[in-house]
Every structure is written in C-alpha cells, then in structure tokens.
Design a protein around this motif. Structure first.
Motif, PDB file in Angstrom:
ATOM      1  N   PHE A 142     104.007  12.095  75.538  1.00  0.00           N
ATOM      2  CA  PHE A 142     103.768  13.515  75.779  1.00  0.00           C
ATOM      3  C   PHE A 142     103.138  14.167  74.552  1.00  0.00           C
ATOM      4  N   ARG A 143     103.625  13.831  73.375  1.00  0.00           N
ATOM      5  CA  ARG A 143     103.021  14.390  72.156  1.00  0.00           C
ATOM      6  C   ARG A 143     101.552  13.978  72.048  1.00  0.00           C
ATOM      7  N   ASP A 144     101.270  12.739  72.378  1.00  0.00           N
ATOM      8  CA  ASP A 144      99.889  12.267  72.347  1.00  0.00           C
ATOM      9  C   ASP A 144      99.031  13.031  73.349  1.00  0.00           C
ATOM     10  N   LEU A 145      99.589  13.301  74.534  1.00  0.00           N
ATOM     11  CA  LEU A 145      98.872  14.061  75.556  1.00  0.00           C
ATOM     12  C   LEU A 145      98.570  15.467  75.079  1.00  0.00           C
ATOM     13  N   VAL A 146      99.553  16.135  74.498  1.00  0.00           N
ATOM     14  CA  VAL A 146      99.356  17.495  73.995  1.00  0.00           C
ATOM     15  C   VAL A 146      98.261  17.514  72.933  1.00  0.00           C
TER      16      VAL A 146
ATOM     17  N   VAL B  99     105.783  22.786  72.422  1.00  0.00           N
ATOM     18  CA  VAL B  99     105.605  23.840  71.416  1.00  0.00           C
ATOM     19  C   VAL B  99     105.494  23.231  70.019  1.00  0.00           C
ATOM     20  N   ASP B 100     106.376  22.280  69.729  1.00  0.00           N
ATOM     21  CA  ASP B 100     106.380  21.662  68.402  1.00  0.00           C
ATOM     22  C   ASP B 100     105.065  20.948  68.125  1.00  0.00           C
ATOM     23  N   GLN B 101     104.536  20.259  69.130  1.00  0.00           N
ATOM     24  CA  GLN B 101     103.291  19.520  68.921  1.00  0.00           C
ATOM     25  C   GLN B 101     102.085  20.447  68.879  1.00  0.00           C
ATOM     26  N   ALA B 102     102.106  21.498  69.673  1.00  0.00           N
ATOM     27  CA  ALA B 102     100.978  22.432  69.687  1.00  0.00           C
ATOM     28  C   ALA B 102     100.857  23.210  68.390  1.00  0.00           C
ATOM     29  N   LYS B 103     101.984  23.494  67.761  1.00  0.00           N
ATOM     30  CA  LYS B 103     102.000  24.165  66.451  1.00  0.00           C
ATOM     31  C   LYS B 103     101.178  25.452  66.431  1.00  0.00           C
ATOM     32  N   GLY B 104     101.270  26.217  67.514  1.00  0.00           N
ATOM     33  CA  GLY B 104     100.631  27.525  67.539  1.00  0.00           C
ATOM     34  C   GLY B 104      99.132  27.506  67.737  1.00  0.00           C
TER      35      GLY B 104
ATOM     36  N   ASP C 195     113.944  30.326  73.688  1.00  0.00           N
ATOM     37  CA  ASP C 195     114.613  29.543  72.651  1.00  0.00           C
ATOM     38  C   ASP C 195     113.834  28.270  72.323  1.00  0.00           C
ATOM     39  N   ALA C 196     113.133  27.726  73.317  1.00  0.00           N
ATOM     40  CA  ALA C 196     112.334  26.519  73.088  1.00  0.00           C
ATOM     41  C   ALA C 196     111.002  26.829  72.411  1.00  0.00           C
TER      42      ALA C 196
END
Length: 294
Positions: free
Chosen positions: A24-28, A64-69, A94-95
């Motif tokens: 999933f992180r790779d996909l994001v 959210v964590d992988q996108a980093k804004g 919260d997430a």
C-alpha cells in the motif's frame, strides 16, 4: 477545493488476507509520483465493507503517513447508523485525513428528510470537511439534487463537495447553479468524466486511476485548461479500460489490472468479493493495450 484525478485506492491484502502495508505504501508513492491530485483511502474500491474498524483507520493512517501532506487524503467514513458515522469522522480525523467521504445511509433507506437529518447531525460535531458520496446503485438511497442543495446551503463550511456516481449528468448543472463553482463536483464514473467536467465538474474520484494514474491525471489537466481536443483524445484512449473495470464485480478487475501494471502487486480480495473472471481479465488486457500502458 478538491479537483483533478483522485484515485479511490484499492487495499492490497497478502495471501493470508491481512492488510499488506508495504504494498500500500508503494501504491501511494507511485500514485503521487504519477500526478494524482488526491487519494481516497477505504472507499468502495478499497473494500471498506470487509475491513474491521481498526483496519479501516489503520489503512487511512498509513495513507496519510506515506503521503506526507503532498496531496490531500480523503477517508471513506460513511455508515447507515448516524452514531457510527459520527465516530468514524472522529477516527478519520485522528488518523490524519484531510476530509471524509460519506455515503447516505444504506439498507435502512431513509427518505430525503432522513438523509438531511443524518447529515445535519454529522455537521453539528464533525472535525473534518465532508464530501457527499451519492452512489444509488450501491446504497439504494439517492440524494436528490434538492436535498444536496439543502444540505450544503445549511452547512456550507462542512459540505465542500460531492462524488456523484448517480450517472445523471443534469445534476451537475443543478448543483452548480444553486451552489456555485466553489462547491467541488467530482464524477464517480470514469466513463462520464469528460461530460461531467464539461458541465462544471472539477475532477473524478476514479477507479481507473489505480492502474493508469498518469493518463487520468493528464486527462483531468486537459479538462482544467479547457483543451477539449486533448481531453477527448485521452478519454478515447482510456475508454475501453474504464469499461473493463466493471465487466465483473469491482474491485476484481482493477486488482487484476494492478498486477499487470505493477508486477508483484498482490491480487487478493476478501470474500465475498472474488477475482475477475475470464471475460473481465480479457477486457482489462484489451483496455490496457488500447491505453498503451501494458
């Protein structure tokens, strides 16, 4: 305002059926690199209906964590129980989500007044802006234009857009004339996105963009700059793939497509969803070939 190509992300599972965080992180990361302008985590295509609540918002947190804004993250958060929907909004906040995507109550099928009261109750305490998600083919509950307008006019700071998968194109004009261009109208149907944008839409929450993010982003960019010829050419190039995504029950076809464009991507689905059948895989193969991406 939410706009452009926003994939409704698939949720990858490993062979045991557990959430595959690494995939999933790779996909994001790939989606952002390819030009997607936002991400939806745990929508219909993300098999939210078969995720536990803890899994659901862990997927949102990872997104959210992988996108980093770098792009906004929209969390699927709807429920047919107003109280549960309210707790989902808090969990999405919260997430780290930037907004929530909310279907009207399904199965119990409230009338238009019940739909309004549902969203009125959510607006009272929501910690996030909400994008309405009208998908009558799945919810058997249709947010009619008069109700959309009533909801948004009552709470304009809360309800910032709509993903409209009703397939009824005149609604784009009805919503725009009543609510103005500041209300984000996002197509929920890839195959109608060209017409939807021509009528005043601002983008698409897309299934196809999982497998063809760059082309979908280029299509939306052409629409935004008013380049009809380029947009039409990209629409035609993608049309067979759009159609292939629903030859079999979604997300079976799009998960198959992901294995074609991202070798090693896990193909697994959770029951009751099943892998795409032969007709769907053939259609996906042909759509990918027509699009020139596999």
């Amino acid at each position: 305002m939410f706009s452009g190509s926003i994939p409704a992300l698939v949720t990858p599972f490993d062979s045991s059926g557990a959430f595959d965080e690494a995939a999933f992180r790779d996909l994001v990361e790939w989606q952002i690199a390819e030009g997607s302008s936002g991400l939806v985590a745990c929508g219909t295509t993300g098999e939210a209906a078969t995720l536990t609540k803890d899994e659901h918002f862990e997927v949102v947190r990872v997104c959210v964590d992988q996108a980093k804004g770098r792009v906004p993250v929209i969390a699927g958060a709807g429920s047919n129980d107003t109280r549960v929907a309210a707790t989902n909004l808090v969990a999405a906040k919260d997430a780290g989500a930037d907004a929530a995507l909310m279907v009207p109550p399904y199965y119990n099928r409230p009338g238009q007044e019940g739909i309004f009261r549902h969203f009125e109750a959510l607006a009272a305490d929501t910690p996030l802006p909400i994008i309405l998600y009208n998908v009558p083919g799945r919810t058997v509950t249709d947010i009619l234009p008069a109700t959309v307008i009533r909801i948004v006019q009552a709470f304009p700071a809360v309800f910032v857009g709509i993903k409209d998968a009703s397939g009824v194109l005149p609604r784009v004009t009805q919503h725009r004339l009543a609510l103005g261009s500041g209300f984000a109208q996002l197509s929920g149907n890839d195959d109608l996105a060209l017409a939807y944008n021509a009528l005043g839409g601002t983008g698409c929450i897309s299934v196809t963009a999982n497998a063809a993010p760059r082309l979908c982003a280029e299509f939306q960019a052409a629409c935004a700059r008013g380049d009809h010829d380029a947009a039409l050419a990209l629409h035609d190039r993608l049309y067979a793939l759009h159609d292939a995504m629903f030859v079999d029950a979604s997300p079976g076809p799009v998960k198959y497509a992901m294995t074609r464009v991202r070798p090693g991507f896990p193909p697994h689905l959770r029951l009751p969803m099943t892998p795409a059948g032969d007709a769907a895989t053939t259609a996906v193969d042909e759509g990918l070939a027509t699009a020139g991406i596999a």
